[in-house]
Design an enzyme around this catalytic site. Structure first.
Site, PDB file in Angstrom:
ATOM      1  N   GLU A  81     -18.506 -30.033  27.947  1.00  0.00           N
ATOM      2  CA  GLU A  81     -18.877 -29.058  26.919  1.00  0.00           C
ATOM      3  C   GLU A  81     -18.623 -27.616  27.355  1.00  0.00           C
ATOM      4  O   GLU A  81     -18.535 -26.715  26.517  1.00  0.00           O
ATOM      5  CB  GLU A  81     -20.349 -29.224  26.543  1.00  0.00           C
ATOM      6  CG  GLU A  81     -20.662 -30.489  25.765  1.00  0.00           C
ATOM      7  CD  GLU A  81     -20.111 -30.481  24.351  1.00  0.00           C
ATOM      8  OE1 GLU A  81     -19.627 -29.429  23.907  1.00  0.00           O
ATOM      9  OE2 GLU A  81     -20.158 -31.534  23.690  1.00  0.00           O
ATOM     10  N   GLU A 112     -23.058 -47.752  41.707  1.00  0.00           N
ATOM     11  CA  GLU A 112     -24.068 -46.798  42.156  1.00  0.00           C
ATOM     12  C   GLU A 112     -24.545 -47.077  43.579  1.00  0.00           C
ATOM     13  O   GLU A 112     -25.097 -46.197  44.237  1.00  0.00           O
ATOM     14  CB  GLU A 112     -25.262 -46.793  41.203  1.00  0.00           C
ATOM     15  CG  GLU A 112     -26.150 -48.014  41.258  1.00  0.00           C
ATOM     16  CD  GLU A 112     -27.408 -47.823  40.418  1.00  0.00           C
ATOM     17  OE1 GLU A 112     -28.493 -47.874  41.007  1.00  0.00           O
ATOM     18  OE2 GLU A 112     -27.298 -47.621  39.195  1.00  0.00           O
TER      19      GLU A 112
END
Length: 295
Positions: A81, A112
């Site tokens: 963004e 992870e």
């Protein structure tokens, strides 16, 4: 895991499956209202992180988010963004997620837990000592994030640990710890809920305040946005119209003369000067519009 707040059962939702939809919604909404308050205690630490991030960004450093699962996706989202909102280069604010791009839309088994991959992913973007690395992990114990922060420390990058548990593992390997204790989730262990909301709010604060600090905002207007579509082009013209007190048509004409650069257009108008002079004023004042106008 059982001692982690994010894994604990919420006493307000012990019979969640027996609630009516409306009752459950009211309960979730009530829990969500705790999130903003939970951020308040870390504001002093967040202030220090942002001050140092601004300094490093001005010196050519980058802001890098790294995480797994929801945490990683939120980092990628905030980084993405920044390009249209603040006209940053895609290499200036970077979001890295365990498992790579594929992990944005599906779970990558074991990603992870890969400590070394956190290091490898930072090496791949040529991390350097000017950069800021923000490791994001709701539990605060994700090996991928811990590995990334450990490597970042080794090359003297600024390291920040953002978690939703107190005294988290990743806090011990970061220069700054941001621990937002939002309490147990409505759905035990589902950290895409309150924890994810808290992380999103904190990342928004970090990127927004950093961009304000490097001159990408005038008052509360986005004067460095990248007009990638018609809506943003119209917004750009309206910003010039608002700041300079022009009609829409006048602002549009000025926007075109400034080669679609809002900052240059504003300085040209308020200083009654040429495009070339406006550019020079901005360059000499760290690209900050108000300073360029006053110079």
């Amino acid at each position: 895991m059982e001692h982690l707040t994010t894994e604990s059962r919420n006493t307000q939702t012990m019979h969640l499956d027996e609630m009516s939809i409306l009752e459950a919604l009211k309960t979730i909404n009530k829990e969500d209202q705790l999130v903003a308050k939970a951020i308040e205690p870390i504001l002093p630490q967040l202030n220090r992180v942002i001050e140092q991030t601004i300094t490093r960004f001005r010196d050519g450093g980058r802001l890098i988010y790294i995480g797994a699962g929801t945490s990683g996706r939120l980092g990628v989202l905030d980084a993405a963004e920044c390009v249209p909102t603040f006209n940053t280069h895609p290499n200036e604010v970077i979001g890295l997620i365990a498992g790579g791009q594929q992990a944005m839309t599906e779970a990558i088994e074991g990603a992870e837990d890969n400590y070394e991959m956190g290091m490898t992913d930072l090496k791949a973007i040529h991390l350097n000592e000017k950069d800021v690395v923000i490791g994001i992990s709701a539990s605060g114990r994700t090996p991928y994030v811990k590995g990334a922060l450990t490597y970042a420390n080794e090359i003297s990058a600024l390291t920040v640990a953002l978690s939703c548990n107190t005294n988290s593992d990743i806090s011990t390997v970061a220069s700054h710890a941001l621990e937002v204790n939002v309490g147990p989730e409505v759905l035990a262990g589902s950290t895409r809920l309150k924890s994810g909301t808290a992380q999103k709010l904190v990342l928004n604060m970090i990127s927004t305040m950093t961009m304000i600090g490097v001159g990408k905002v005038y008052d509360n207007l986005m004067v460095d946005l990248k007009a990638t579509n018609h809506k943003l082009e119209q917004r750009s013209i309206h910003i010039i119209e608002e700041i300079c007190g022009l009609t829409f048509e006048e602002a549009q004409e000025l926007y075109i003369k400034a080669d679609n650069d809002i900052k240059i257009a504003i300085v040209m108008n308020l200083c009654n000067t040429t495009k070339s002079d406006a550019q020079s004023r901005l360059i000499n004042n760290n690209d900050i519009v108000k300073k360029a106008i006053q110079s």
